[in-house]
Each structure stands twice: as C-alpha cells, then as structure tokens.
Scaffold this active site. Structure first.
Site, PDB file in Angstrom:
ATOM      1  N   THR A 101       0.807  -1.215   0.000  1.00 48.37           N
ATOM      2  CA  THR A 101       0.000   0.000   0.000  1.00 48.37           C
ATOM      3  C   THR A 101       0.843   1.267   0.000  1.00 48.37           C
ATOM      4  OG1 THR A 101      -1.498  -1.270   1.358  1.00 48.37           O
ATOM      5  CG2 THR A 101      -1.914   1.092   1.222  1.00 48.37           C
ATOM      6  N   GLY A 121      -2.657  -7.465   5.172  1.00 47.34           N
ATOM      7  CA  GLY A 121      -3.863  -6.858   5.726  1.00 47.34           C
ATOM      8  C   GLY A 121      -4.511  -7.662   6.832  1.00 47.34           C
ATOM      9  N   GLY A 143      -8.477  -6.350   2.258  1.00 44.56           N
ATOM     10  CA  GLY A 143      -7.352  -6.183   3.176  1.00 44.56           C
ATOM     11  C   GLY A 143      -7.612  -5.041   4.153  1.00 44.56           C
ATOM     12  N   ASP A 144      -6.567  -4.608   4.815  1.00 45.06           N
ATOM     13  CA  ASP A 144      -6.703  -3.572   5.845  1.00 45.06           C
ATOM     14  C   ASP A 144      -6.904  -2.171   5.276  1.00 45.06           C
ATOM     15  OD1 ASP A 144      -3.953  -3.923   4.913  1.00 45.06           O
ATOM     16  OD2 ASP A 144      -3.548  -2.178   6.181  1.00 45.06           O
TER      17      ASP A 144
HETATM   18  N1  GLY Z   1      -2.103  -4.145   3.025  1.00 43.53           N
HETATM   19  C1  GLY Z   1      -2.842  -4.363   1.869  1.00 43.53           C
HETATM   20  C2  GLY Z   1      -3.562  -5.623   1.815  1.00 43.53           C
HETATM   21  O1  GLY Z   1      -3.306  -6.529   2.602  1.00 43.53           O
HETATM   22  O2  GLY Z   1      -4.407  -5.762   0.970  1.00 43.53           O
END
Ligand code: GLY
Length: 305
Positions: free
Chosen positions: A147, A200, A176-177
């Site tokens: 990200t 995430g 995801g997060d």
């Molecule tokens: N950090 C991004 C995801 O896991 O989608």
C-alpha cells in the site's frame, strides 16, 4: 502545525515531493491526492493502481480510503475495477454521512455517475505476472511492497490517504486492511494520524492504526506509540500461536513529528518537512527499532519499490 507529509516506501518519493509543493499552496487533501496519484499512475509500481497486482481471476481490483482528521469524515472504495484513480473516488466519498464506503460494482457505478475517469489497470506486465504465477504449482501470495499510505498536515488540517491493489492472487472479494478504518489508516487532528502497509489480515487482527493514534492522544511520543503497538501486537499474536507476517507503519503527531516502525529488517519511507524531502529507513534488528536517513550506500543495495 508545520506543513508535513509522510509516505510509505521509496515509491512514494516523487509523489511526496510533488505533494509537498502542492501543500504550500493548497489543502492537505490536494497534497495527498497528488502524492498518491503519482504512485497510482506509474506502472512500474506493481502493487498500486495502473499495472497493479491481479487477483486469482486475473482482475486488478483496487482498495483505497481517505480520512479527514479535522471532521473525522472518511471515504473508501473496495475491490473497484477499471477506475483511473481509486484515491480520487475514495476522497470524494469523504464527507458523506452515509454511503461513504462503497464496494465492487456499487463503487464502479458511483464512479461512473460522478464522471470519474475509467482506465484498464490490467497492463500487459500485470497480465504476464498473473499468467506466470498461475503456472507455478505452488501459488504464493506476493509478500513484498503493497500500500501507498500518505499522511499530511498543515495549520489545523490533518488527513490520511491509502491506495493499493491488495494481495497478489487474492480470492475474489478478499478485503485487506487498507480501506478498513482503524486498521489501514486513522486520522484525528486532535491526536495524530497513522497508516499501515503489509499483510492486511494481520494488520486487521490488531486494528493497528487507531491504536497508534490513541496512544498519541494519551501523550505517548509518535515513535514510542508505533513501537508499543507493533511490539504488543506481535507478542499477542505469538501468544495466540500466530506468526505475524510483514507489517510496517507510519505516523505523525499533532506537531508534525513523524516516525515509522516495521517488523521487516528494513522499511523505507519518505518525509517532507521545511521544504526538504528525505528518504528514511525504519529498521528492526532482532526487535530493536530505529530510523535513519537513507544514504548512497543504502540506496545502492536496495532493490525494492
Ligand atoms: N495491506 C494491503 C492488503 O493486505 O491488501
């Protein structure tokens, strides 16, 4: 508050430089959009926007979010395809009392109604990467950079933005997060901002961003807040029998002090303050955390985005 920006990974360098110039004349929102769109539009950065990492079915589905720390409004998009700038659509949803977090076809329909630009984000390179991975007997999720997160502050304004194509070869519908408030990002102009990059699922298990902001609200210094939250989460995960995958975080307090933390050996990030843009490195050597400016020697040995 000092005019300040911080962004994840070396790939954010040019965007932060351009964003910092925008911040001198315009709002934190314009600065964050400028910085993130620079990364979204560049195909060489394979985990964000154009040329992003496809899901298991070969579709590039984007997640993005934007939070205004002054009003606590936020907007986000999940699994959105074929839109030129996910962060632009997410930011436009920030301020809506309801319907501020849209997913899939609903997000695409909204982008169309509002006249946002559409584009094919599945470039030839991302298609080839997907085809090659599908051929491999052992399908492994991408465990590299993901990200682009950008935090910015000026006067009494403070905001956070994030954008990603998410995990390579993710299941259709996997979230995801990044677009999940409190986990991938949080901003409160009365306390500070934080954002996360990495796996995430492991970030969401600890709701990490809001926890960092809450520690800063309680008066803990920005670097200490990051270290405390990451180390506590890692220890709790271990106690629960879970190995924590990659997690890196950035944060900014209400005075514009910035810091980062990682459970990787090294995690590059970019800080812009007082007209200077600096590539920094957060390092973790056997649980001992530190941050330092990247020098020529460091740059020479670094091959990531
Ligand atoms: N950090 C991004 C995801 O896991 O989608």
């Amino acid at each position: 508050m000092k005019q300040t920006m911080i962004g994840t990974w070396k790939m954010a360098f040019d965007g932060i430089r351009r964003g910092a110039a925008v911040l001198r004349e315009q709002s934190v929102k314009e600065a964050i959009l400028t910085a993130i769109q620079d990364v979204e539009q560049r195909e060489e950065f394979v985990s964000v926007g154009k040329g992003g990492l496809p899901n298991i079915d070969g579709h590039v589905q984007l997640d993005a979010a934007y939070m205004d720390g002054k009003t606590l409004n936020f907007g986000g998009v999940i699994e959105m395809e074929n839109v030129a700038s996910a962060i632009e659509v997410a930011a436009s949803l920030c301020g809506k009392h309801c319907n501020c977090l849209l997913a899939g076809k609903g997000a695409e329909g909204y982008a169309q109604e509002e006249g946002f630009a559409f584009a094919n984000n599945l470039t030839e390179a991302s298609k080839q990467r997907w085809k090659q991975a599908k051929k491999d007997a052992d399908l492994k999720a991408y465990d590299g950079h993901d990200t682009v997160c950008v935090l910015a502050a000026k006067d009494d304004e403070m905001s956070a933005g994030v954008s990603t194509s998410g995990l390579f070869l993710k299941h259709a519908g996997r979230v995801g997060d990044s677009p999940v408030i409190g986990s991938g990002f949080y901003s409160d102009a009365m306390a500070g901002s934080a954002a996360a990059t990495g796996l995430g699922e492991d970030i969401m298990r600890g709701c990490l961003s809001v926890r960092v902001v809450d520690l800063m609200r309680a008066g803990i210094a920005v670097q200490d807040a990051l270290i405390q939250v990451l180390d506590t989460h890692m220890a709790r995960m271990k106690q629960a029998g879970n190995d924590c995958d990659a997690i890196s975080m950035i944060a900014m307090d209400t005075k514009g002090n910035c810091a980062a933390v990682t459970n990787l050996k090294e995690f590059p990030y970019v800080v812009a303050q007082d007209g200077e843009v600096t590539l920094m490195v957060a390092a973790n050597e056997n649980g001992v955390h530190c941050c330092f400016p990247a020098d020529e020697a460091w740059l020479k040995q670094y091959s990531g985005d």
